[in-house]
Each structure stands twice: as structure tokens, then as C-alpha cells.
Design a protein around this motif. Sequence first.
Motif, mmCIF file in Angstrom:
data_model
loop_
_atom_site.group_PDB
_atom_site.id
_atom_site.type_symbol
_atom_site.label_atom_id
_atom_site.label_comp_id
_atom_site.label_asym_id
_atom_site.label_seq_id
_atom_site.Cartn_x
_atom_site.Cartn_y
_atom_site.Cartn_z
ATOM 1 N N LYS A 90 -97.784 4.988 64.024
ATOM 2 C CA LYS A 90 -97.838 3.968 65.071
ATOM 3 C C LYS A 90 -98.125 4.528 66.447
ATOM 4 C CE LYS A 90 -94.707 0.749 62.703
ATOM 5 N NZ LYS A 90 -93.425 -0.027 62.807
ATOM 6 N N SER A 91 -97.906 5.828 66.646
ATOM 7 C CA SER A 91 -98.113 6.452 67.956
ATOM 8 C C SER A 91 -99.161 7.545 67.860
ATOM 9 C CB SER A 91 -96.810 7.049 68.489
ATOM 10 O OG SER A 91 -95.868 6.052 68.788
ATOM 11 N N PHE A 92 -100.010 7.607 68.859
ATOM 12 C CA PHE A 92 -100.977 8.697 68.942
ATOM 13 C C PHE A 92 -100.239 10.017 69.116
ATOM 14 C CE2 PHE A 92 -103.721 11.364 71.664
ATOM 15 C CZ PHE A 92 -104.805 11.504 70.821
ATOM 16 N N SER A 93 -99.447 10.134 70.172
ATOM 17 C CA SER A 93 -98.585 11.301 70.368
ATOM 18 C C SER A 93 -97.583 10.998 71.457
ATOM 19 C CB SER A 93 -99.391 12.552 70.747
ATOM 20 O OG SER A 93 -98.514 13.632 71.052
ATOM 21 N N ALA A 94 -96.313 11.194 71.130
ATOM 22 C CA ALA A 94 -95.238 10.944 72.091
ATOM 23 C C ALA A 94 -95.047 12.095 73.059
ATOM 24 C CB ALA A 94 -93.935 10.666 71.347
ATOM 25 N N GLY A 95 -95.940 13.085 73.017
ATOM 26 C CA GLY A 95 -95.880 14.181 73.973
ATOM 27 C C GLY A 95 -95.196 15.411 73.419
ATOM 28 N N LEU A 96 -94.758 16.272 74.310
ATOM 29 C CA LEU A 96 -94.135 17.519 73.921
ATOM 30 C C LEU A 96 -92.822 17.271 73.194
ATOM 31 C CD1 LEU A 96 -94.082 20.646 74.097
ATOM 32 C CD2 LEU A 96 -92.897 20.384 76.278
ATOM 33 N N ASP A 97 -92.633 17.966 72.094
ATOM 34 C CA ASP A 97 -91.366 17.920 71.372
ATOM 35 C C ASP A 97 -90.272 18.497 72.275
ATOM 36 O OD1 ASP A 97 -89.177 18.379 69.618
ATOM 37 O OD2 ASP A 97 -90.529 18.561 67.913
ATOM 38 N N ARG A 98 -89.238 17.709 72.546
ATOM 39 C CA ARG A 98 -88.189 18.136 73.486
ATOM 40 C C ARG A 98 -87.425 19.365 72.997
ATOM 41 N NH1 ARG A 98 -86.894 14.169 77.276
ATOM 42 N NH2 ARG A 98 -88.815 13.001 77.709
ATOM 43 N N GLN A 99 -87.614 19.724 71.734
ATOM 44 C CA GLN A 99 -86.964 20.925 71.229
ATOM 45 C C GLN A 99 -87.411 22.166 71.996
ATOM 46 O OE1 GLN A 99 -87.098 21.200 66.953
ATOM 47 N NE2 GLN A 99 -86.560 23.372 66.919
ATOM 48 N N ALA A 100 -88.583 22.070 72.631
ATOM 49 C CA ALA A 100 -89.085 23.207 73.413
ATOM 50 C C ALA A 100 -88.149 23.566 74.553
ATOM 51 C CB ALA A 100 -90.474 22.877 73.958
ATOM 52 N N PHE A 101 -87.373 22.602 75.015
ATOM 53 C CA PHE A 101 -86.507 22.831 76.161
ATOM 54 C C PHE A 101 -85.063 23.160 75.769
ATOM 55 C CE2 PHE A 101 -89.940 20.190 77.836
ATOM 56 C CZ PHE A 101 -90.344 20.975 78.909
ATOM 57 N N THR A 102 -84.805 23.278 74.486
ATOM 58 C CA THR A 102 -83.476 23.679 74.037
ATOM 59 C C THR A 102 -83.391 25.203 74.016
ATOM 60 O OG1 THR A 102 -84.131 23.684 71.701
ATOM 61 C CG2 THR A 102 -83.283 21.607 72.621
ATOM 62 N N PRO A 103 -82.198 25.764 74.092
ATOM 63 C CA PRO A 103 -82.084 27.228 74.092
ATOM 64 C C PRO A 103 -82.691 27.880 72.857
ATOM 65 C CG PRO A 103 -80.032 26.228 74.812
ATOM 66 C CD PRO A 103 -80.909 25.098 74.324
ATOM 67 N N GLU A 104 -82.619 27.201 71.695
ATOM 68 C CA GLU A 104 -83.149 27.802 70.472
ATOM 69 C C GLU A 104 -84.655 27.634 70.328
ATOM 70 O OE1 GLU A 104 -81.452 23.711 69.456
ATOM 71 O OE2 GLU A 104 -80.865 25.467 70.634
ATOM 72 N N ALA A 133 -109.346 8.252 69.359
ATOM 73 C CA ALA A 133 -108.896 6.939 68.893
ATOM 74 C C ALA A 133 -107.399 6.879 69.135
ATOM 75 C CB ALA A 133 -109.213 6.760 67.411
ATOM 76 N N VAL A 134 -106.976 6.049 70.068
ATOM 77 C CA VAL A 134 -105.597 6.122 70.573
ATOM 78 C C VAL A 134 -104.869 4.811 70.314
ATOM 79 C CG1 VAL A 134 -104.156 6.714 72.548
ATOM 80 C CG2 VAL A 134 -106.486 7.600 72.417
ATOM 81 N N GLN A 135 -103.730 4.903 69.644
ATOM 82 C CA GLN A 135 -102.888 3.743 69.410
ATOM 83 C C GLN A 135 -101.453 4.041 69.838
ATOM 84 O OE1 GLN A 135 -103.711 5.867 67.084
ATOM 85 N NE2 GLN A 135 -101.999 6.182 65.675
ATOM 86 N N GLY A 136 -100.712 3.014 70.182
ATOM 87 C CA GLY A 136 -99.296 3.190 70.505
ATOM 88 C C GLY A 136 -99.092 4.124 71.681
ATOM 89 N N HIS A 137 -98.059 4.941 71.594
ATOM 90 C CA HIS A 137 -97.699 5.830 72.695
ATOM 91 C C HIS A 137 -98.644 7.026 72.785
ATOM 92 C CE1 HIS A 137 -93.793 3.742 71.975
ATOM 93 N NE2 HIS A 137 -93.787 3.734 73.293
ATOM 94 N N ALA A 138 -99.114 7.302 73.993
ATOM 95 C CA ALA A 138 -99.826 8.544 74.313
ATOM 96 C C ALA A 138 -99.197 9.040 75.611
ATOM 97 C CB ALA A 138 -101.314 8.294 74.472
ATOM 98 N N ILE A 139 -98.158 9.837 75.471
ATOM 99 C CA ILE A 139 -97.293 10.179 76.601
ATOM 100 C C ILE A 139 -97.393 11.675 76.893
ATOM 101 C CG2 ILE A 139 -94.887 10.265 77.393
ATOM 102 C CD1 ILE A 139 -94.366 7.809 75.651
ATOM 103 N N GLY A 140 -97.452 12.022 78.169
ATOM 104 C CA GLY A 140 -97.437 13.419 78.568
ATOM 105 C C GLY A 140 -98.560 14.212 77.924
#
Length: 267
Positions: A68-82, A125-132
Amino acid sequence: MASLDPVIDPVLDKDGVRLTVEDAIATVTLTNPAKRNAQSPALWRALAEAGRLLPGSVRVVVLRAEGKSFSAGLDRQAFTPEGFDGEPSFLDLARGSDAELDATIAEYQEAFTWWRRSDLVSVAAVQGHAIGAGFQLALACDLRVVADDVQFAMRETSLGLVPDLTGTHPLVSLVGYARALEICATGRFVLAEEAVATGLANIAVPMDQLDAAVHDLATALLAAPRDAVVETKALLRGAQDRTYEEQRGAERQAQARRLRDLAGIGD
């Protein structure tokens, strides 16, 4: 988003990216709908690899996404310590030297740069969220066809960051400085109607017509001779950096090359 194309063996299929090639059209698909195609360094490396693997016969590249989403952007896991398994976290990167950090971001940007190669026309081809990062990936392409449910947003500034995946240049080129600043600084959503009206999107269609509209556009792009499209793209891409007189000269030079080619006269 269901594909209208027959099953084709992928040239590449890893880390949330699949590349298939059929004659002069290549299709790059984001394949992690369960996470709304959130992006990671591994995905960026796979996208860059897809660009390197394109056969010389390819003239049009379609970028699409499953779900349903093109891409919700960067995976927030990148900002976790691990961070991600086997990857330095973004917090670790921030502790490195300026040169190391610059080199790492430059490597990430490679996933977003090859879509505007002069010998290709790329269509998102973009559908739904395209964030960041998702918005920036759509902006990396030459053309954008959107579903009527599309929601573009540049959220980096709201998070204390800046858009750094090559999205700022095309955004300003498409909508102008003032609107680009407002979109980035507020992080608001840009919906389909505004996207078309401001030039962010070429056309908006109902979601169930997105694949067909992109297919029709790709077919139309293949109708003109390849060299003429390459020359025209180069003229248009360079126009904003040339004066009027310089552009006139570039047009003359390009047309001379085309006329000599059509007449069978070599350099």
C-alpha cells in the motif's frame, strides 16, 4: 500493487529490491510491504547494484513498490544504538570523523543518483506514503506517475535532520525554492492533486490504474529513436544551468549531431 507483466526471472533480488528486465524496459521493485518498504543501507546498496547491472539495451527504468505504500522512508532502527545487524548505527556514524561520515553518506547517495543517467528515462510509480527517503527516491527519477492516494512528505527537517539523499535539487527544480522550503520545513503531506499541479507528478490515476498508466508511458517513451531521446534529455537537463544564448548553442550542436546521424555522416 499487482503487476500486469508476465513472470520474469529477476536479475537481482535481495535486501528488499528486485530487478527484472524485459527487452528495453527494466523494473526495479521495492519488495518489503510488511514494513511499508522502509529503507536501510542494505537496500541502498541493492539499489545501487541494480543500476550497475542494467544491460545496455535498457532505455526505460520503472521504479515501483509492493504493498500500500511506496516507501515510508528510513527505517527508524537506524537511529537505535544497535542499528541494523552488521551495520554501524547512525549514532556510531555520527561519532566518526568528518571524512568518514561524508564518505558514508556519499555511498548511500549512490542509490539515488543513477536514475537520471542520460541514456535512460526513469519513471517512478508511487502509491500511498512516500516519506523522507521514499520521497527522495521518487524525486530521483525523471518522471513520476502517482496513485490518487499518494502522500509525499519530507520529514527530515522535522526530525532535526536535512534531506541528504539527493532530493533537494530536483525538488527545487520542480516546485521552486519557496514551495520546496515550505514542504521541507513543515514536513506536511503533499497529496496527488497538488503534486500534479506543482509539477511533482506528471499524472495522477486511480490506484487500480497505476500499473497500466506507467506501462503506457513507458511504451510511449520507447516510440522515439533512442539517440534523439538521449539528446533531448541532455538539452532539457542542462537548460537551467545555461544562459539563453548558451542553450541556443547547445540546441544547434545537438541538432547537427542528429542530422549527421540521420544522413549517415560520421564525425
